[in-house]
Design a protein around this motif. Structure first.
Motif, PDB file in Angstrom:
ATOM      1  N   ASP A  44      34.412 -32.484  52.259  1.00 22.96           N
ATOM      2  CA  ASP A  44      33.496 -33.527  51.789  1.00 22.96           C
ATOM      3  C   ASP A  44      32.061 -33.045  51.611  1.00 22.96           C
ATOM      4  OD1 ASP A  44      32.723 -33.323  54.422  1.00 22.96           O
ATOM      5  OD2 ASP A  44      33.056 -35.416  54.907  1.00 22.96           O
ATOM      6  N   THR A  45      31.853 -31.735  51.637  1.00 22.61           N
ATOM      7  CA  THR A  45      30.499 -31.210  51.432  1.00 22.61           C
ATOM      8  C   THR A  45      30.458 -30.251  50.235  1.00 22.61           C
ATOM      9  OG1 THR A  45      30.915 -29.452  53.057  1.00 22.61           O
ATOM     10  CG2 THR A  45      29.839 -31.469  53.849  1.00 22.61           C
ATOM     11  N   GLU A  46      31.296 -30.532  49.230  1.00 23.60           N
ATOM     12  CA  GLU A  46      31.366 -29.662  48.066  1.00 23.60           C
ATOM     13  C   GLU A  46      30.018 -29.521  47.368  1.00 23.60           C
ATOM     14  OE1 GLU A  46      33.187 -32.528  48.362  1.00 23.60           O
ATOM     15  OE2 GLU A  46      35.245 -32.177  47.742  1.00 23.60           O
ATOM     16  N   LEU A  47      29.320 -30.632  47.246  1.00 27.49           N
ATOM     17  CA  LEU A  47      28.039 -30.586  46.533  1.00 27.49           C
ATOM     18  C   LEU A  47      26.997 -29.760  47.289  1.00 27.49           C
ATOM     19  CD1 LEU A  47      27.766 -34.197  45.087  1.00 27.49           C
ATOM     20  CD2 LEU A  47      28.284 -32.072  43.861  1.00 27.49           C
ATOM     21  N   ASP A  48      27.087 -29.721  48.594  1.00 29.67           N
ATOM     22  CA  ASP A  48      26.166 -28.875  49.360  1.00 29.67           C
ATOM     23  C   ASP A  48      26.378 -27.407  48.992  1.00 29.67           C
ATOM     24  OD1 ASP A  48      25.115 -31.099  50.676  1.00 29.67           O
ATOM     25  OD2 ASP A  48      26.506 -30.900  52.355  1.00 29.67           O
ATOM     26  N   ARG A  54      24.104 -22.822  42.273  1.00 21.11           N
ATOM     27  CA  ARG A  54      23.871 -23.331  40.916  1.00 21.11           C
ATOM     28  C   ARG A  54      23.415 -22.253  39.951  1.00 21.11           C
ATOM     29  NH1 ARG A  54      20.043 -28.335  41.114  1.00 21.11           N
ATOM     30  NH2 ARG A  54      18.815 -26.697  42.080  1.00 21.11           N
ATOM     31  N   ASP A  55      22.884 -21.138  40.467  1.00 24.62           N
ATOM     32  CA  ASP A  55      22.406 -20.064  39.598  1.00 24.62           C
ATOM     33  C   ASP A  55      23.487 -19.017  39.307  1.00 24.62           C
ATOM     34  OD1 ASP A  55      22.511 -19.035  42.164  1.00 24.62           O
ATOM     35  OD2 ASP A  55      20.669 -17.866  41.957  1.00 24.62           O
ATOM     36  N   ASP A  56      24.717 -19.260  39.746  1.00 21.82           N
ATOM     37  CA  ASP A  56      25.812 -18.332  39.503  1.00 21.82           C
ATOM     38  C   ASP A  56      26.839 -19.026  38.589  1.00 21.82           C
ATOM     39  OD1 ASP A  56      28.321 -16.877  39.744  1.00 21.82           O
ATOM     40  OD2 ASP A  56      27.395 -15.832  41.438  1.00 21.82           O
ATOM     41  N   PRO A  57      26.833 -18.688  37.296  1.00 25.78           N
ATOM     42  CA  PRO A  57      27.691 -19.392  36.340  1.00 25.78           C
ATOM     43  C   PRO A  57      29.180 -19.348  36.693  1.00 25.78           C
ATOM     44  CG  PRO A  57      26.071 -18.071  35.182  1.00 25.78           C
ATOM     45  CD  PRO A  57      25.961 -17.706  36.630  1.00 25.78           C
TER      46      PRO A  57
END
Length: 72
Positions: A44-48, A54-57
């Motif tokens: 449940d902490t995927e977004l963390d 976020r800078d690794d495509p």
């Protein structure tokens, strides 16, 4: 109740790939599967974790393959 400690599991694996200089293909394929497995265990902490990479495509694509997206 979700599994928050999966954050540490995912991040350790992702960091290991980055430190080892793994190719984008290896990161994306492996992490796509890992994310799916962690979600099956109620992660449940995927977004963390996604926020941290976020800078690794390749990692962002692995999350997207599992319908996890960062909304700006």
């Amino acid at each position: 109740m979700g599994w928050g400690s999966a954050y540490r599991v995912f991040n350790n694996v992702a960091d290991g790939f980055i430190e080892a200089g793994a190719s984008d293909e290896v990161k994306e394929k492996t992490l796509t599967k890992l994310i799916a497995d962690l979600q099956a265990e109620d992660w449940d902490t995927e977004l963390d974790s996604l926020q941290d990479y976020r800078d690794d495509p390749a990692i962002v694509r692995a999350f997207a393959a599992n319908d996890i997206h960062w909304e700006d």
